[in-house]
Design an enzyme around this catalytic site. Structure first.
Site, PDB file in Angstrom:
ATOM      1  CG  ASP A 122      41.079   6.520  39.759  1.00 26.48           C
ATOM      2  OD1 ASP A 122      40.219   6.839  40.583  1.00 26.48           O
ATOM      3  OD2 ASP A 122      42.217   7.015  39.732  1.00 26.48           O
ATOM      4  CD  GLU A 131      36.966   8.953  40.435  1.00 22.79           C
ATOM      5  OE1 GLU A 131      36.233   9.947  40.713  1.00 22.79           O
ATOM      6  OE2 GLU A 131      38.123   9.065  40.026  1.00 22.79           O
ATOM      7  CG  ASP A 139      41.467   8.916  47.134  1.00 23.39           C
ATOM      8  OD1 ASP A 139      42.548   8.471  47.541  1.00 23.39           O
ATOM      9  OD2 ASP A 139      41.191   9.015  45.929  1.00 23.39           O
TER      10      ASP A 139
END
Length: 490
Positions: free
Chosen positions: A292, A339, A392
């Protein structure tokens, strides 16, 4: 860095907490195995979850109390009853609530049952687990025990001797809290036993487990308390700079995450040992790992700790290439996904591509006015992972309903059909793209709207609580998704 994603696959994004069942959140019990059956029956070979760590009070899996430990809230109590370590009568309150405190008390009670009833092989297995995980487990168990003693206050508010980890204070605490510490270790033992049973079941059904590593760790964590040299802290152990991201698509003020930054010079001198141990813990749990905020390995946004927003920060370069080279040297075949969302520079793209890491393509970001938009399917290459949206994002139906007529028309002009409704049209585009892996959030498979989104970045209320129910998954919805998996060779 791995061949697992070198073929066309379909995946579903669903966190363990979002599984159905009684209690406050999903767990590693029968519903998780039922979900693997659903994936297998539809031809899906990847199950992507969010991080499985132990969160703080807000429930965010991206702000955890340990980079290694599992979330005890995911423990299934029926498993303990089946082992004979917990009696069904002990769980009478479980019929109505599965609150974190109640579950923790029941696991503690199961530990007493384990001590009295487990056979020699089971006892040895627990001891072996404690030895093998001692590098992080000893500090974590003491950290949680002390945190409970001090009313869940952050470690920098503890008494000075414990805050500074003075050997005498640590030794005395370990002796005084031994029973509690052993119970916390047992809690982790149970979590990992249950997780590996699920992972093994998934493997037997041809399903890969896809995990997520938050690039930063929480300041209030066992990692920072026990490994202070790894992070940028002053002599008192306080943060002078914190992590976040500048203003972007998600937030006009940026996001002030509040995590400590890494002391990369120390990590470099120690051969990135802390990071390698962290990767190893996750590699044991997952077949594929997403890093991430990958761009933080090239440069991270440093915000003065006294700033209330992320606006007044600066980019600070990180030795991502050196770290990834060490990871590659140690793990070779490990499959990593970058990511690479947000403010991505040529340097970040080069770091990703130099190590042949798949990046992420989000279709909800694709339909602006620029035909060169990297999220448009016509601009993809095989080595990427395409999503309709992530945890998200709003659900695809919620996102589409919030667009104006012109924006909606542009999407359908690009896709080339107008009869297929949302979210089916975007799922169709993702599945039909050249991306080797297409991952669809469960909410989109179920055709759910904005009330069912998982997280709204920049907010702290009402996130991470979404759960689905099997009644929402009609035969028609499951059958259509299975059809797309077959149709597009995934």
């Amino acid at each position: 860095m791995g061949a697992l994603l070198d073929k066309r696959r379909a995946g579903v994004l669903l966190h363990i907490t979002s599984l159905p069942g009684r209690g406050e959140c999903g767990d590693l019990g029968r519903e998780a195995f039922h979900f693997v059956n659903f994936l297998h029956d539809t031809g899906v070979t990847v199950w992507q979850t969010l991080p499985l760590g132990m969160p703080h009070g807000d429930g965010s899996p991206y702000q955890c109390l340990s980079a290694h430990a599992g979330n005890p809230a995911l423990i299934n109590l029926e498993w303990l009853t089946e082992k004979g370590w917990l009696q069904a009568t002990d769980r009478c309150g479980d019929c109505h609530t599965n609150a974190e405190f109640t579950k923790s008390c029941l696991v503690t009670k199961a530990f007493y049952g384990f001590q009295n009833l487990a056979d020699a092989e089971q006892q040895l297995d627990f001891q072996r687990f404690c030895r093998e995980k001692a590098g992080w487990l000893d500090d974590f168990a003491l950290f949680i025990a002390l945190r409970n003693v001090f009313g869940h206050k952050c470690w920098n508010e503890w008494p000075e001797a414990l805050r500074q980890r003075e050997p005498k204070a640590l030794s005395e605490s370990r002796q005084l809290l031994k029973a509690v510490i052993d119970s916390i270790k047992f809690e982790q033992y149970v979590f990992f036993k249950q997780w590996h049973e699920l992972k093994d079941y998934a493997a037997r059904h041809g399903v890969l487990m896809f995990g997520d590593i938050p690039i930063f760790v929480s300041y209030d964590s066992a990692d920072v308390w026990a490994n202070r040299d790894v992070f940028k802290l002053n002599a008192a152990g306080e943060m002078e700079v914190v992590a976040g991201v500048p203003p972007d698509y998600f937030s006009e003020f940026g996001q002030r995450w509040g995590n400590p930054h890494y002391d990369w010079e120390y990590l470099r001198k120690t051969g990135f040992k802390w990071w390698l141990e962290r990767i190893e813990s996750q590699y044991e749990m997952f077949d594929v790992l997403r890093i991430d905020h990958f761009r933080g390995l090239e440069a991270a946004w440093e915000i003065p700790a006294n700033e209330d927003t992320a606006i007044n920060g600066r980019w600070v370069v990180a030795p991502g290439a050196e770290l990834l080279a060490e990871i590659q040297r140690h793990f070779g075949s490990l499959s990593l996904v970058a990511e690479d969302l947000g403010i991505i520079t040529a340097e970040v793209e080069a770091l990703r591509d130099d190590f042949s890491l798949p990046g992420m393509k989000i279709l909800q970001f694709a339909f602006g006015d620029d035909s060169r938009n990297p999220y448009l399917p016509c601009n993809y290459h095989k080595n990427c992972v395409v999503y309709t949206g992530t945890h998200d994002n709003d659900t695809t139906l919620g996102w589409f309903d919030g667009l104006n007529d012109g924006e909606k028309q542009r999407i359908y002009d690009y896709l080339g059909w107008s009869s297929l409704p949302m979210p089916s049209a975007l799922i169709h585009a993702a599945m039909g793209s050249v991306a080797n892996l297409a991952v669809i959030p469960m909410q989109d498979i179920l055709k759910l709207g904005s009330p069912d989104r998982m997280n709204t970045p920049g907010t702290t209320e009402g996130n991470w609580r979404w759960r689905f129910d099997w009644s929402q998954l009609s035969d028609d919805k499951a059958g259509h998704f299975a059809h797309l998996v077959r149709l597009f060779g995934r």
